[in-house]
Design a protein around this motif. Sequence first.
Motif, PDB file in Angstrom:
ATOM      1  N   VAL A   5     -10.620  43.745  62.836  1.00 56.80           N
ATOM      2  CA  VAL A   5      -9.446  44.535  62.490  1.00 56.80           C
ATOM      3  C   VAL A   5      -9.241  45.567  63.583  1.00 56.80           C
ATOM      4  O   VAL A   5     -10.205  46.138  64.093  1.00 56.80           O
ATOM      5  CB  VAL A   5      -9.653  45.227  61.126  1.00 56.80           C
ATOM      6  CG1 VAL A   5      -8.521  46.195  60.819  1.00 56.80           C
ATOM      7  CG2 VAL A   5      -9.778  44.176  60.028  1.00 56.80           C
ATOM      8  N   ASP A   6      -8.010  45.769  63.963  1.00 50.24           N
ATOM      9  CA  ASP A   6      -7.695  46.791  64.953  1.00 50.24           C
ATOM     10  C   ASP A   6      -8.350  48.112  64.534  1.00 50.24           C
ATOM     11  O   ASP A   6      -8.268  48.505  63.362  1.00 50.24           O
ATOM     12  CB  ASP A   6      -6.169  46.950  65.035  1.00 50.24           C
ATOM     13  CG  ASP A   6      -5.781  48.147  65.881  1.00 50.24           C
ATOM     14  OD1 ASP A   6      -6.026  48.095  67.093  1.00 50.24           O
ATOM     15  OD2 ASP A   6      -5.276  49.137  65.304  1.00 50.24           O
ATOM     16  N   TYR A   7      -8.999  48.778  65.481  1.00 45.96           N
ATOM     17  CA  TYR A   7      -9.804  49.952  65.127  1.00 45.96           C
ATOM     18  C   TYR A   7      -8.999  51.031  64.397  1.00 45.96           C
ATOM     19  O   TYR A   7      -9.427  51.545  63.362  1.00 45.96           O
ATOM     20  CB  TYR A   7     -10.457  50.540  66.386  1.00 45.96           C
ATOM     21  CG  TYR A   7     -11.275  51.772  66.055  1.00 45.96           C
ATOM     22  CD1 TYR A   7     -12.547  51.654  65.501  1.00 45.96           C
ATOM     23  CD2 TYR A   7     -10.749  53.051  66.247  1.00 45.96           C
ATOM     24  CE1 TYR A   7     -13.285  52.774  65.155  1.00 45.96           C
ATOM     25  CE2 TYR A   7     -11.483  54.176  65.895  1.00 45.96           C
ATOM     26  CZ  TYR A   7     -12.745  54.029  65.354  1.00 45.96           C
ATOM     27  OH  TYR A   7     -13.457  55.127  64.999  1.00 45.96           O
ATOM     28  N   ASP A   8      -7.837  51.360  64.921  1.00 46.83           N
ATOM     29  CA  ASP A   8      -7.035  52.426  64.305  1.00 46.83           C
ATOM     30  C   ASP A   8      -6.630  52.067  62.885  1.00 46.83           C
ATOM     31  O   ASP A   8      -6.626  52.912  61.993  1.00 46.83           O
ATOM     32  CB  ASP A   8      -5.793  52.714  65.157  1.00 46.83           C
ATOM     33  CG  ASP A   8      -6.177  53.271  66.517  1.00 46.83           C
ATOM     34  OD1 ASP A   8      -7.160  54.039  66.574  1.00 46.83           O
ATOM     35  OD2 ASP A   8      -5.521  52.923  67.512  1.00 46.83           O
ATOM     36  N   ASP A   9      -6.323  50.779  62.705  1.00 47.10           N
ATOM     37  CA  ASP A   9      -5.948  50.302  61.377  1.00 47.10           C
ATOM     38  C   ASP A   9      -7.159  50.410  60.439  1.00 47.10           C
ATOM     39  O   ASP A   9      -7.053  50.865  59.300  1.00 47.10           O
ATOM     40  CB  ASP A   9      -5.460  48.850  61.503  1.00 47.10           C
ATOM     41  CG  ASP A   9      -5.025  48.283  60.164  1.00 47.10           C
ATOM     42  OD1 ASP A   9      -4.530  49.061  59.327  1.00 47.10           O
ATOM     43  OD2 ASP A   9      -5.191  47.061  59.964  1.00 47.10           O
ATOM     44  N   ALA A  10      -8.328  50.014  60.941  1.00 44.75           N
ATOM     45  CA  ALA A  10      -9.552  50.036  60.125  1.00 44.75           C
ATOM     46  C   ALA A  10      -9.860  51.446  59.632  1.00 44.75           C
ATOM     47  O   ALA A  10     -10.171  51.652  58.456  1.00 44.75           O
ATOM     48  CB  ALA A  10     -10.726  49.481  60.931  1.00 44.75           C
ATOM     49  N   VAL A  11      -9.773  52.434  60.527  1.00 46.20           N
ATOM     50  CA  VAL A  11     -10.152  53.789  60.097  1.00 46.20           C
ATOM     51  C   VAL A  11      -9.045  54.467  59.287  1.00 46.20           C
ATOM     52  O   VAL A  11      -9.280  55.497  58.671  1.00 46.20           O
ATOM     53  CB  VAL A  11     -10.565  54.690  61.295  1.00 46.20           C
ATOM     54  CG1 VAL A  11     -11.905  54.234  61.843  1.00 46.20           C
ATOM     55  CG2 VAL A  11      -9.499  54.717  62.364  1.00 46.20           C
ATOM     56  N   ARG A  12      -7.850  53.862  59.303  1.00 45.73           N
ATOM     57  CA  ARG A  12      -6.807  54.384  58.404  1.00 45.73           C
ATOM     58  C   ARG A  12      -7.113  53.975  56.968  1.00 45.73           C
ATOM     59  O   ARG A  12      -6.867  54.714  56.039  1.00 45.73           O
ATOM     60  CB  ARG A  12      -5.431  53.821  58.805  1.00 45.73           C
ATOM     61  CG  ARG A  12      -4.464  54.882  59.353  1.00 45.73           C
ATOM     62  CD  ARG A  12      -3.031  54.375  59.459  1.00 45.73           C
ATOM     63  NE  ARG A  12      -2.868  53.073  60.093  1.00 45.73           N
ATOM     64  CZ  ARG A  12      -2.828  52.882  61.417  1.00 45.73           C
ATOM     65  NH1 ARG A  12      -2.932  53.906  62.231  1.00 45.73           N
ATOM     66  NH2 ARG A  12      -2.658  51.672  61.919  1.00 45.73           N
ATOM     67  N   ARG A  13      -7.684  52.797  56.815  1.00 48.26           N
ATOM     68  CA  ARG A  13      -7.866  52.248  55.472  1.00 48.26           C
ATOM     69  C   ARG A  13      -9.292  52.360  54.940  1.00 48.26           C
ATOM     70  O   ARG A  13      -9.538  52.168  53.768  1.00 48.26           O
ATOM     71  CB  ARG A  13      -7.391  50.791  55.443  1.00 48.26           C
ATOM     72  CG  ARG A  13      -5.878  50.690  55.672  1.00 48.26           C
ATOM     73  CD  ARG A  13      -5.384  49.272  55.539  1.00 48.26           C
ATOM     74  NE  ARG A  13      -5.848  48.411  56.613  1.00 48.26           N
ATOM     75  CZ  ARG A  13      -6.708  47.410  56.450  1.00 48.26           C
ATOM     76  NH1 ARG A  13      -7.199  47.147  55.261  1.00 48.26           N
ATOM     77  NH2 ARG A  13      -7.063  46.665  57.475  1.00 48.26           N
TER      78      ARG A  13
END
Lengths: 499, 99
Positions: A5-13
Motif C-alpha cells: 500500500v502506498d505509504y502515505d495512504d497506509a499511515v492515513r488509515r
Amino acid sequence: MTTLVDYDDAVRRYDPVLGIEVHVELGTRTKMFDGAEQSFGAPPNTQITPVSLGLPGALPVLNRTAVEYAIRIGLALNCQIAQWCRFARKNYFYPDIPKNYQTSQYDEPIAFEGWVDVELEDGTTFRVEIERAHMEEDAGKNVHVGGEGGRIHGADYSLVDYNRAGVPLVEIVTKPILGAGERVPEVARAYVQTLRDMFRALGVSEARMERGNVRADVNVSLRADASAPLGTRTETKNVNSFRSIERAVRYEVSRQAGVLDAGGTVTQETRHWHEDNGTTSPGRIKSDADDYRYFPEPDLVPVEPSREWVEQIRASLPELPAARRRRLHDEWGYADAEMRDVVNAGALDLIEATVTAGVTPAAARKWWMGELARTAKEREVELEALPITPAQIGALQQLVDAGTLTDKLARQVLEGVLAGEGDPEQVVAARGLAVVSDDGPLLEAIDAALAAQPDIAAKIRGGNMGPVGAIIGAVMKATRGQADAARVRELVMQRVAEG
Amino acid sequence: MSTPWRDEVARVAALARIDLVPEELDRLAGDLDVIVHAVAEVSRIATPDVPATSHPLPLSNVFRDDVPVTPLDRDEALAAAPEAEAGMFVVPQILGEDA
C-alpha cells in the motif's frame, strides 16, 4: 504476493507502532567474561580463550569496565540502575554460540524504566520510553562457503570465527513507541542516531555502524487507530544503517497495510532486511525452537552495584549530545534554522573545532555550510571526510583578517588546500596569491587602466564616479584578483584628485 | 512408571537435541517427579522469613579488571576441531535461519 500500500495512504488509515532493540558492542579492551582482547579486524580465532570457546571447565568472570559502561548507558538513558541483578543462560543451538547458550540477562536487567528525547529534523523533540538495558555477550561470526555470494542458502558448509564471541554488548529495548504517526520512519532513524551519538559521547563504544558496533532490530505493527489494541508485530533483524532503518520501517508499514487491506492477518515473525531491493522477507516463524529455557547463570555471582559507585559514575558522565547542542546554540547565537542545518549536515564538531581555532562562530559556519558544504556535495562525501582541518580553516581566516587575502583569494587558497597543496600559508606562497598591498604596482595598473579607457577616465575626472567599477575591474584583472578592491578605489580617487 | 512429566521430559529432550528411547523417557519422567515432589516439600517447610537463596555462595560483585590475557594458540584451539580451514572451525551446512 502481498500488494504494497502506498505509504502515505497506509499511515492515513492505520496507526503504526514501533519498537526498537539496539545492540551496542562496548569498547572495552577485553571481552565480557574473559581476558581475550577484542579488536576489529584481527585474524580469525586469534582473540579466543577457553571461555570464548565454551571449553569444559572454563569459568567466566565479569569485566568491571563493561558493567561500568552499561551503568553509564543506563544513566544517560534516564534509567533506574538495579540494586541487584543476575545473568541468565539463554539456551539455543547455533554454531556461532559455542556453549549452546548465550550469557545474557533475563528478568533482572542492569537498567530499566528510562527515556530519551530524540530530536527530529524539523527541530521538534520526540520522547522514546526505554523498557530496559541489559548486558549480554556477542556471538561469533559464520562465514558461509559455497552457494551464492556467501549467503547461507545453498552454502556447502560454514566456517566459524570466535573472535567476536563474548564481546560485551548492551541491548536497549524501547517500550512501544506510540503516536509517531506518519513520522515513524524518521523517529526510528533519529532514535538510533541519538543512541549512536550518545554512545560516542559516553566513550562506551566507537559506535561504528559499518562495523556492526551498533545493530538495530525494528518491530513494527499497525492498528486501526490510536485507541485500538496493539496489532501483531514483525521484527526485522539487523538493520544496520540509518537509511536502512528508515526504509525498513516504511516497507513494513506498506506491506502490513497490504496484508490487512486484503483481509489477512499479520504473522508474528522475524524478517530479514534486503538492502539491495529495499524489502523484507520472512525468517523463522516463532515456534517451539524459541523456548530458550532461561535460567540463572550458576557460574556468575549476582551484580550489586553500590549506590556510591552508581553516583560516582553519574557524576562523571560527560555532557550529552543534546545538552551540548543546546549550549553551543546559545553560545554561537545561530538562528534555529541555521543550527538545525549545521546539525543535519554533521558540521557541529567541525564548527566547534574551528571556533576553538580562533574563528568567529559566524565565519566558521560560513566556511563549513558554504564553500565546503558545496565541495562535499560535489564530491559526494561527508563534510568530515574533506581533506581539510578546522585548524587550516583557522589559519585561512587569520590570513583574511590580517588583510593578506581577500574573500575571493581565500576561496582560491581553500581550493588549494582541498587539492592537497598543503596548509593555507603554503598554498598562498606556492600560488603567489597574497593581496598586492604595495601601492606601487596598484598605481601602475590604475594608470594603465585609465590610459586604456580614456572615455571612462574623463567621466571620472569630471566627477562622475559611476563607471569607476570598470577601472577597478581592470586593475583586479591585471593583478589576477590579488588586489583589495576597496584600496584600489581609494587609489583611483587619489589619482583623479591629483589631476 | 508413568507420571505427568513424560511429555515435558520429551519436549525438553527435543529442545536439547537429545534422543531418548521410550524406556529412558519413562525413567527420567519418574526421576523428575521425585525431584518436583522434593522441591514442593522444601517450599512447604520454608516460611516467608526464610530468604530465597540465589546462589550457593554468599558472594556478589566478583569482577575482573579489563586487562588482556594471552589468548589460546590458534593451532592448538583448532587441533581439537574435527575440521578446520583458513584458521576457522568448519561446521556442517547451517539450515534454517539466515544469520
